[in-house]
Design an enzyme around this catalytic site. Structure first.
Site, PDB file in Angstrom:
ATOM      1  N   ASP A  38      -6.963   4.295  -4.590  1.00  0.00           N
ATOM      2  CA  ASP A  38      -7.647   4.131  -3.302  1.00  0.00           C
ATOM      3  C   ASP A  38      -8.264   5.510  -3.035  1.00  0.00           C
ATOM      4  O   ASP A  38      -8.496   6.269  -3.989  1.00  0.00           O
ATOM      5  CB  ASP A  38      -6.653   3.702  -2.194  1.00  0.00           C
ATOM      6  CG  ASP A  38      -7.343   3.209  -0.923  1.00  0.00           C
ATOM      7  OD1 ASP A  38      -7.742   2.037  -0.883  1.00  0.00           O
ATOM      8  OD2 ASP A  38      -7.508   3.994   0.035  1.00  0.00           O
ATOM      9  N   LYS A  62       0.859  -1.192   0.000  1.00  0.00           N
ATOM     10  CA  LYS A  62       0.000   0.000   0.000  1.00  0.00           C
ATOM     11  C   LYS A  62       0.885   1.228   0.000  1.00  0.00           C
ATOM     12  O   LYS A  62       2.031   1.172   0.455  1.00  0.00           O
ATOM     13  CB  LYS A  62      -0.867   0.020   1.262  1.00  0.00           C
ATOM     14  CG  LYS A  62      -2.101   0.877   1.133  1.00  0.00           C
ATOM     15  CD  LYS A  62      -3.198   0.125   0.417  1.00  0.00           C
ATOM     16  CE  LYS A  62      -4.395   0.973   0.119  1.00  0.00           C
ATOM     17  NZ  LYS A  62      -5.535   0.144  -0.353  1.00  0.00           N
TER      18      LYS A  62
HETATM   19  P1  NDP Z   1     -12.908   7.709  -3.024  1.00  0.00           P
HETATM   20  O1  NDP Z   1     -11.846   8.699  -2.802  1.00  0.00           O
HETATM   21  O2  NDP Z   1     -13.454   7.481  -4.382  1.00  0.00           O
HETATM   22  O3  NDP Z   1     -14.153   8.027  -2.074  1.00  0.00           O
HETATM   23  C1  NDP Z   1     -14.013   8.094  -0.693  1.00  0.00           C
HETATM   24  C2  NDP Z   1     -15.342   8.459  -0.075  1.00  0.00           C
HETATM   25  O4  NDP Z   1     -15.259   8.275   1.333  1.00  0.00           O
HETATM   26  C3  NDP Z   1     -15.708   9.918  -0.292  1.00  0.00           C
HETATM   27  O5  NDP Z   1     -17.099  10.051  -0.344  1.00  0.00           O
HETATM   28  C4  NDP Z   1     -15.141  10.584   0.970  1.00  0.00           C
HETATM   29  O6  NDP Z   1     -15.788  11.791   1.329  1.00  0.00           O
HETATM   30  C5  NDP Z   1     -15.389   9.530   2.019  1.00  0.00           C
HETATM   31  N1  NDP Z   1     -14.358   9.635   3.056  1.00  0.00           N
HETATM   32  C6  NDP Z   1     -13.023   9.507   2.896  1.00  0.00           C
HETATM   33  N2  NDP Z   1     -12.369   9.714   4.046  1.00  0.00           N
HETATM   34  C7  NDP Z   1     -13.308   9.989   4.945  1.00  0.00           C
HETATM   35  C8  NDP Z   1     -13.266  10.294   6.320  1.00  0.00           C
HETATM   36  N3  NDP Z   1     -12.093  10.376   6.987  1.00  0.00           N
HETATM   37  N4  NDP Z   1     -14.451  10.492   6.944  1.00  0.00           N
HETATM   38  C9  NDP Z   1     -15.633  10.424   6.272  1.00  0.00           C
HETATM   39  N5  NDP Z   1     -15.724  10.144   4.959  1.00  0.00           N
HETATM   40  C10 NDP Z   1     -14.590   9.933   4.315  1.00  0.00           C
HETATM   41  O7  NDP Z   1     -12.349   6.339  -2.398  1.00  0.00           O
HETATM   42  P2  NDP Z   1     -12.804   4.831  -2.693  1.00  0.00           P
HETATM   43  O8  NDP Z   1     -14.262   4.780  -2.921  1.00  0.00           O
HETATM   44  O9  NDP Z   1     -11.886   4.275  -3.689  1.00  0.00           O
HETATM   45  O10 NDP Z   1     -12.440   4.145  -1.295  1.00  0.00           O
HETATM   46  C11 NDP Z   1     -13.373   4.056  -0.233  1.00  0.00           C
HETATM   47  C12 NDP Z   1     -12.945   2.953   0.721  1.00  0.00           C
HETATM   48  O11 NDP Z   1     -12.900   1.707   0.024  1.00  0.00           O
HETATM   49  C13 NDP Z   1     -11.552   3.109   1.336  1.00  0.00           C
HETATM   50  O12 NDP Z   1     -11.563   2.563   2.636  1.00  0.00           O
HETATM   51  C14 NDP Z   1     -10.676   2.246   0.440  1.00  0.00           C
HETATM   52  O13 NDP Z   1      -9.520   1.805   1.108  1.00  0.00           O
HETATM   53  C15 NDP Z   1     -11.631   1.096   0.169  1.00  0.00           C
HETATM   54  N6  NDP Z   1     -11.345   0.277  -1.011  1.00  0.00           N
HETATM   55  C16 NDP Z   1     -11.221   0.859  -2.245  1.00  0.00           C
HETATM   56  C17 NDP Z   1     -10.999   0.059  -3.352  1.00  0.00           C
HETATM   57  C18 NDP Z   1     -10.928   0.622  -4.721  1.00  0.00           C
HETATM   58  O14 NDP Z   1     -10.819  -0.156  -5.665  1.00  0.00           O
HETATM   59  N7  NDP Z   1     -10.995   1.933  -4.919  1.00  0.00           N
HETATM   60  C19 NDP Z   1     -10.837  -1.393  -3.222  1.00  0.00           C
HETATM   61  C20 NDP Z   1     -11.060  -1.902  -1.905  1.00  0.00           C
HETATM   62  C21 NDP Z   1     -11.294  -1.074  -0.848  1.00  0.00           C
HETATM   63  P3  NDP Z   1     -15.048  13.197   1.077  1.00  0.00           P
HETATM   64  O15 NDP Z   1     -15.089  13.403  -0.395  1.00  0.00           O
HETATM   65  O16 NDP Z   1     -15.850  14.166   1.849  1.00  0.00           O
HETATM   66  O17 NDP Z   1     -13.653  13.041   1.616  1.00  0.00           O
HETATM   67  O1  2IT Z   2      -7.901  -1.636  -0.921  1.00  0.00           O
HETATM   68  C1  2IT Z   2      -7.816  -2.116  -2.072  1.00  0.00           C
HETATM   69  O2  2IT Z   2      -7.934  -3.321  -2.292  1.00  0.00           O
HETATM   70  C2  2IT Z   2      -7.586  -1.195  -3.189  1.00  0.00           C
HETATM   71  N1  2IT Z   2      -7.513   0.007  -2.982  1.00  0.00           N
HETATM   72  C3  2IT Z   2      -7.402  -1.727  -4.584  1.00  0.00           C
HETATM   73  C4  2IT Z   2      -5.997  -2.192  -4.796  1.00  0.00           C
HETATM   74  C5  2IT Z   2      -5.652  -2.611  -6.194  1.00  0.00           C
HETATM   75  O3  2IT Z   2      -4.464  -2.914  -6.393  1.00  0.00           O
HETATM   76  O4  2IT Z   2      -6.503  -2.628  -7.079  1.00  0.00           O
END
Ligand code: NDP
Ligand code: 2IT
Length: 450
Positions: free
Chosen positions: A166, A126
């Site tokens: 992420d 990461k």
């Molecule tokens: P994005 O940046 O696309 O979206 C994040 C969302 O979460 C936004 O709506 C944001 O709101 C909110 N958010 C972030 N930080 C906070 C916080 N501290 N408190 C409240 N709300 C918060 O990220 P992703 O959708 O890609 O990721 C979301 C989650 O999913 C993370 O935990 C990530 O690790 C996990 N994840 C992502 C994957 C991926 O493929 N992208 C794969 C597996 C897991 P705001 O805009 O107001 O900050």
């Molecule tokens: O938390 C996760 O699994 C991710 N942000 C996606 C990682 C990846 O390599 O696609």
């Protein structure tokens, strides 16, 4: 408690003092794999647990860039190369002001187990930075990404370490990062980063994969517990980013009524069902705030966040999908959800439930789809993107989506089988940890003391 586990837990607390998220993630794994460790006393002699919780390498670096006012700004960059046991380090990059070493290590640690569950050859890593992409201009984002990659390129490669997105890192940032890598290395190495745009080597379904995968896992979990389905269920989803949006899309496709979504400022509640096209417009196109939803839907309600208990969990729902960030669902929120008749939780975000909230759900017989398993669809599809880059051949949407669906069904079955084997009922947290740990332990034993 098993003496070996107890000793490792004590040592990890001393050696990683103050790294609370990392300690939380390690503790959860060590406590749930106890029945496996008991069966294998030989693990202690080969320091199997100590090696599994110590990152192979942590890289931190300076990331300077010039903002639009001509001022130089310095951020800290990270890449935690946690484990290359079963494949190149693989995992996303997070750009968020809260990023620190503890958060990077917890995410890297979780990634090892998640990636093992996918059945694909990917290790765990990461990275990221304490840079806040919010309110930055296109130029600032591009210069920051270029500076970040100027250092990161020394440490990555398609068979070494493969980053992706992420929080705060989506297709736009991946494009700038890839462009800079290509410029410095003078090579088109598609498989060095995933989540790329479709025009230069990305995979169909990668954008949708984490959210879709979460709902595929939820579908299986509901089916095996009382033959339930998503149809007609009320769903609330925290976050309005990549994971939340595509979880919403698939849940709606399956006939669920998604009534609320959020961002870090507050949540919108629309009992008639969230207008996802509008959410996409606000979040994907305008990069706006979720309260703008009310400009088009006057009857919807906006509830501002005022403390750590997000208002979205006050809303009555059958299924809660935390898809924003770690520890976003507290014990108070868990109690409220259960009081309101909750059936299931699906963790789209990484470690979204606090330790106390998790324990409360389990002791109240709530079905819990653990992050390592339920959100693995994103990284699994990243691995499929890597395969396509190597083959120099691209599959169509349906082909990739079918592969993703099969992977999520297999992951659910692995969690269920492991939980059954150790008489753990429907504790899929323990099931997921045991299934992945068993695979990793075998690989570790086979490779000697490294
Ligand atoms: P994005 O940046 O696309 O979206 C994040 C969302 O979460 C936004 O709506 C944001 O709101 C909110 N958010 C972030 N930080 C906070 C916080 N501290 N408190 C409240 N709300 C918060 O990220 P992703 O959708 O890609 O990721 C979301 C989650 O999913 C993370 O935990 C990530 O690790 C996990 N994840 C992502 C994957 C991926 O493929 N992208 C794969 C597996 C897991 P705001 O805009 O107001 O900050
Ligand atoms: O938390 C996760 O699994 C991710 N942000 C996606 C990682 C990846 O390599 O696609």
């Amino acid at each position: 408690m098993n003496k070996y586990i107890e000793k490792v837990l004590n040592d990890v607390k001393t050696n990683n003092y103050g790294e609370n998220e990392y300690l939380q993630a390690v503790e959860e794994v060590l406590l749930t794999i106890e029945p496996v460790v008991k069966k294998h006393p030989e693990y202690e002699k080969i320091a199997l647990l100590e090696r599994m919780i110590e990152p192979e390498r942590i890289i931190t670096f300076r990331v300077p860039y010039i903002n639009d006012n001509g001022k130089a700004i310095v951020h800290r960059g990270y890449r935690v190369q946690f484990s290359s046991l079963i494949g190149p380090y693989k995992g996303g990059l997070r750009f968020h002001p809260s990023v620190n070493q503890s958060i990077m290590k917890f995410l890297g640690f979780e990634q090892i187990f998640k990636n093992a569950l996918t059945g694909l050859p990917i290790g765990g890593g990461k990275g990221g930075s304490d840079f806040d992409p919010k309110d930055k201009s296109e130029g600032e984002i591009m210069r920051f990404c270029q500076s970040f990659m100027t250092e990161l390129q020394r440490h990555i490669g398609k068979d070494i370490d493969v980053p992706a997105g992420d929080i705060g890192v989506g297709e736009r940032e991946i494009g700038y990062l890839f462009g800079q890598y290509k410029r410095i290395k003078d090579v088109y190495e598609g498989g060095v980063i995933t989540g790329k745009g479709l025009s230069y080597g990305g995979s169909l379904v990668r954008k949708e994969a984490t959210g879709f995968g979460l709902i595929y896992f939820m579908r299986e979990m509901l089916k095996y517990n009382g033959n339930q389905s998503l149809k007609g269920k009320t769903v609330t989803i925290s976050g309005a980013g990549n994971v939340a949006i595509y979880a919403c899309q698939k849940a709606k496709e399956y006939g669920a009524n998604v009534v609320a979504m959020s961002d870090s400022n507050g949540c919108v509640y629309d009992p008639e069902g969230i207008d996802l096209a509008l959410i996409k417009q606000i979040k994907e196109q305008k990069r706006g705030r979720i309260y703008e939803y009310l400009e088009m839907h006057h009857k919807a309600e906006y509830i501002e966040s005022i403390n750590e208990d997000s208002p979205i969990w006050e809303i009555k729902t059958d299924i809660a999908l935390p898809c924003a960030t770690q520890n976003e669902l507290t014990l108070n929120s868990a109690k409220k959800l259960v009081e309101n008749g909750l059936i299931a939780v699906g963790e789209g975000a990484n470690m979204p439930c606090t330790k106390e909230a998790t324990e409360y759900f389990l002791s109240n017989n709530i079905l819990l789809a653990p992050a390592k398993a339920a959100n693995a669809g994103g990284v699994a599809t990243s691995a499929i993107e890597m395969s396509q880059n190597s083959m120099r051949y691209y599959m169509n949407f349906e082909e990739v989506d079918n592969m993703l669906n099969n992977i999520m069904v297999n992951i659910f079955n692995s969690c269920k089988t492991a939980a059954d084997e150790y008489n753990l009922g429907n504790n899929y947290i323990a099931g997921a940890n045991i299934a992945s740990f068993t695979k990793l332990a075998k690989a570790m034993e086979a490779q000697g003391i490294v």
